[in-house]
Design a protein around this motif. Structure first.
Motif, mmCIF file in Angstrom:
data_model
loop_
_atom_site.group_PDB
_atom_site.id
_atom_site.type_symbol
_atom_site.label_atom_id
_atom_site.label_comp_id
_atom_site.label_asym_id
_atom_site.label_seq_id
_atom_site.Cartn_x
_atom_site.Cartn_y
_atom_site.Cartn_z
ATOM 1 N N PRO A 80 -1.777 12.471 2.767
ATOM 2 C CA PRO A 80 -0.738 11.621 2.165
ATOM 3 C C PRO A 80 0.314 12.425 1.387
ATOM 4 C CG PRO A 80 -2.937 10.805 1.626
ATOM 5 C CD PRO A 80 -3.123 12.118 2.310
ATOM 6 N N ARG A 81 -0.107 13.550 0.802
ATOM 7 C CA ARG A 81 0.795 14.391 0.003
ATOM 8 C C ARG A 81 1.544 13.591 -1.050
ATOM 9 N NH1 ARG A 81 3.354 19.059 3.880
ATOM 10 N NH2 ARG A 81 1.511 19.418 5.138
ATOM 11 N N LEU A 82 0.836 12.736 -1.743
ATOM 12 C CA LEU A 82 1.458 12.033 -2.866
ATOM 13 C C LEU A 82 1.544 13.005 -4.037
ATOM 14 C CD1 LEU A 82 -0.432 8.645 -2.603
ATOM 15 C CD2 LEU A 82 1.687 9.362 -1.517
ATOM 16 N N LEU A 83 2.524 12.796 -4.907
ATOM 17 C CA LEU A 83 2.633 13.649 -6.081
ATOM 18 C C LEU A 83 1.691 13.090 -7.137
ATOM 19 C CD1 LEU A 83 6.496 14.020 -5.980
ATOM 20 C CD2 LEU A 83 4.759 15.542 -5.048
ATOM 21 N N PRO A 84 0.659 13.868 -7.508
ATOM 22 C CA PRO A 84 -0.410 13.304 -8.333
ATOM 23 C C PRO A 84 0.048 12.872 -9.722
ATOM 24 C CG PRO A 84 -0.700 15.672 -8.051
ATOM 25 C CD PRO A 84 0.408 15.265 -7.123
ATOM 26 N N TRP A 85 1.200 13.403 -10.187
ATOM 27 C CA TRP A 85 1.646 13.065 -11.546
ATOM 28 C C TRP A 85 2.535 11.833 -11.564
ATOM 29 C CZ3 TRP A 85 2.667 17.757 -9.130
ATOM 30 C CH2 TRP A 85 3.918 17.866 -8.549
ATOM 31 N N PHE A 94 10.286 7.997 -4.768
ATOM 32 C CA PHE A 94 10.663 9.404 -4.964
ATOM 33 C C PHE A 94 11.952 9.774 -4.223
ATOM 34 C CE2 PHE A 94 10.415 14.008 -4.258
ATOM 35 C CZ PHE A 94 10.173 14.433 -5.542
ATOM 36 N N TRP A 124 -2.629 5.653 -10.471
ATOM 37 C CA TRP A 124 -2.409 7.056 -10.115
ATOM 38 C C TRP A 124 -2.891 7.253 -8.688
ATOM 39 C CZ3 TRP A 124 0.648 9.089 -13.442
ATOM 40 C CH2 TRP A 124 0.527 8.846 -14.811
ATOM 41 N N PRO A 125 -2.312 8.222 -7.980
ATOM 42 C CA PRO A 125 -2.769 8.487 -6.610
ATOM 43 C C PRO A 125 -4.271 8.740 -6.518
ATOM 44 C CG PRO A 125 -0.697 9.589 -6.967
ATOM 45 C CD PRO A 125 -1.083 8.968 -8.293
ATOM 46 N N MET B 1 -6.664 15.233 -2.587
ATOM 47 C CA MET B 1 -5.858 14.760 -3.711
ATOM 48 C C MET B 1 -6.256 13.353 -4.092
ATOM 49 S SD MET B 1 -1.746 14.560 -3.921
ATOM 50 C CE MET B 1 -1.777 14.585 -2.163
ATOM 51 N N ALA B 2 -6.066 12.455 -3.172
ATOM 52 C CA ALA B 2 -6.372 11.073 -3.527
ATOM 53 C C ALA B 2 -7.582 10.573 -2.750
ATOM 54 C CB ALA B 2 -5.178 10.193 -3.225
ATOM 55 N N ARG B 191 11.469 18.395 -10.738
ATOM 56 C CA ARG B 191 10.705 17.232 -10.293
ATOM 57 C C ARG B 191 9.376 17.592 -9.653
ATOM 58 N NH1 ARG B 191 14.310 13.175 -7.002
ATOM 59 N NH2 ARG B 191 12.463 11.906 -7.323
ATOM 60 N N TRP B 272 -2.704 12.026 -15.316
ATOM 61 C CA TRP B 272 -2.770 11.853 -13.866
ATOM 62 C C TRP B 272 -3.799 12.740 -13.214
ATOM 63 C CZ3 TRP B 272 -1.662 16.532 -11.617
ATOM 64 C CH2 TRP B 272 -0.930 17.440 -12.389
#
Lengths: 261, 283
Positions: A80-85, A94, A124-125, B1-2, B191, B272
């Motif tokens: 997915p490459r979501l931005l974790p923050w 985004f 959050w992701p 990550m998720a 960003r 996060w």
């Protein structure tokens, strides 16, 4: 229209990943690219995305040469490459940072509802499941309304149920704005259920082996005999694409092939 | 990550299990556990001196250390020394952090700058920082400037290395997301890169602060008329071990307190994170 003209890629380390790949893809068409490992399908997709530009040939979208990421072309990766923050909503928004905040908020909310994650806007992701995270990635790519959406094995990390669910969901979302979809996959079932055309590639160096049109009305019944027929067709083509002794399916021997073995 | 679908769920189960127990008691008792050992040792020593097994002249009992602290505090000496030391650490830390962050970011992001800059910085890093002291005194005099410079040097290296290493190791896949959305260089830094390195950056700040406290002692050894380091030297020269231990205790308290300040100030920025430590703390 997306025109790929003799697209080739040789990496700096000398690996010849892709050779003279040509295809024309109509606006709104769904094309699946399938092939064994090392056949250059991801290389091709990254060239179309402008992430790793081709070393020869050209990629043109409505006569604009693509050599860097372009606003009309979106991509969804295997992860997915979501931005974790960023929260889920901020991840989806985004790519909309140039829009006024209220417009952005509205479009993000709409997209969240559309992928069925309205209740996760503030999550959050890390709190999402794999399937949910990939849906957020789809929403993030679709929300700037690209004309072309590239998908690099987007469902291969998911379990079989989630995968089917997301395949259907993708078709649903596609029907909203009908972007061109180019999907790299190694899943024959996925290619046949989604695509108007399946492009079979052969490796070393990667090039087009055969184009198979899937003339099946949507929604497609995965259990129908015709579906099986197309699956077999793609599978046979895939098998033959890996056989070194077979000429290209178009009946001509591939130029330059002798250089590689 | 998720992909860690099940972690929040497990957490919830554990939270439920805890709710059933007298949670408030547990919340206060747990940190107490860490106090058990030092308190026992201190009390043991107090008892030994009180019973007359040792005269406690060289190793003063806690009561005497405490009395010294009270005495110093009452005369106003203590706050003068604390202010002196604290202001040196704060200004040295600020200088070191600013320099380390800027140079670290430049050589982390820009390959040419790294080739140009990094070998020199690494060579300078190999010099034991105390070795600079004579030179700094010649250059900057024996007063505040040379002390602050020495502390800044100590803080600079961990921050520089932390920022550079963190930027270089930002996941290419995340950077590609920025490229797909056509972020400009500054936007990419603002960003994506800065946020991605934040956890590592905070760690390097805390390491830097620790070194800052180390170096302030060295700096104050090189001739100070006030500061906690002066209390140490003064205690040694006049044979007052209680004063030395008192200064050490205050160093420990200040060091811990400033570290804790960084920790709580930055905690909201890291909510996060999906880190092992977070779940372990929560459980």
């Amino acid at each position: 229209m997306l025109a790929l003209d003799r697209v080739g890629k040789t990496y700096p380390n000398g690996v010849h990943a892709l050779a003279r790949f040509s295809a024309e893809i109509r606006q709104g068409e769904i094309v699946a690219i399938i092939g064994g490992s090392g056949c250059g399908k991801s290389t091709l997709l990254r060239a179309i995305a402008g992430l790793d530009p081709a070393s020869s040939g050209s990629v043109r979208l409505d006569d604009i040469a693509i050599s860097a990421p372009h606003e009309k072309i979106g991509i969804i990766f295997q992860e997915p490459r979501l931005l974790p923050w960023l929260s889920v909503a901020d991840n989806i928004g985004f790519g909309l940072s140039e829009l006024p905040a209220d417009v952005r908020r509205e479009r993000v909310a709409k997209a969240l509802a559309r992928v069925g994650l309205a209740d996760k806007a503030k999550a959050w992701p890390r709190e999402l499941s794999g399937g949910q995270a990939q849906r957020v990635a789809i929403a993030r790519a679709l929300v700037p309304q690209p004309e072309v959406l590239l998908l690099d094995e987007p469902f291969s990390a998911l379990d079989a149920f989630t995968r089917r669910d997301l395949q259907d969901h993708l078709l649903d979302l596609w029907a909203d704005t009908r972007p061109t979809l180019i999907l790299v996959t190694h899943d024959v079932d996925e290619a046949v259920v989604l695509a108007d055309r399946v492009l079979v590639m052969r490796p070393r160096p990667g090039r087009l082996f055969e184009t198979i049109s899937i003339n099946l009305a949507r929604p497609r019944d995965r259990n129908s005999e015709l579906f099986d027929h197309f699956k077999r067709h793609v599978l046979t083509s895939l098998d033959r694409s890996l056989d070194r002794n077979v000429l290209d399916a178009h009946g001509r021997s591939d130029e330059g092939g002798a250089m590689w073995w | 990550m998720a992909m860690t679908v099940d972690l929040p769920a497990t957490e919830r189960i554990e939270a439920d299990a805890q709710a059933a127990q007298p949670t408030r008691l547990r919340r206060y008792l747990r940190p107490m556990l860490g106090l058990l050992l030092p308190v026992a040792v201190a009390l043991g020593w107090e008892v030994i001196v009180w019973l007359g097994f040792s005269n406690g002249r060289l190793v003063p009992p806690p009561s005497k250390v405490f009395a010294t602290i009270v005495e110093l505090a009452a005369s106003g000496e203590l706050s003068r020394h604390i202010v002196a030391t604290l202001s040196r650490v704060v200004s040295g830390f600020a200088l070191g952090v600013v320099a380390g962050t800027m140079l670290g970011a430049i050589s982390g992001y820009w390959v040419l700058a790294r080739r140009l800059l990094d070998p020199t910085v690494q060579a300078l890093r190999a010099i034991p920082s105390i070795a600079w002291v004579p030179l700094f005194i010649l250059w900057l005099g024996i007063f505040e400037t040379s002390k602050v410079a020495l502390i800044a040097i100590g803080v600079f290296f961990p921050v520089y290395l932390g920022v550079m290493g963190a930027i270089r190791s930002v996941d290419r896949k995340i950077v590609e997301v920025g490229r797909i959305f056509r972020l400009s260089g500054p936007a990419m830094i603002r960003r994506i890169l800065l946020l991605a390195v934040l956890p590592a950056y905070i760690v390097s700040l805390r390491v830097g602060l620790g070194l800052g406290w180390m170096f302030v002692v060295a700096a104050e050894f090189m001739g100070a008329s006030e500061g906690l380091g002066y209390l140490l030297i003064d205690g040694q020269q006049l044979g007052k071990p209680a004063q030395i231990v008192a200064a050490i205790v205050i160093f420990a308290i200040l060091g811990k307190a400033t570290d804790w300040l960084i920790e709580i100030a930055t905690a909201p920025l890291l909510r996060w994170q999906d880190a092992f430590g977070h779940h372990a703390e929560a459980a």
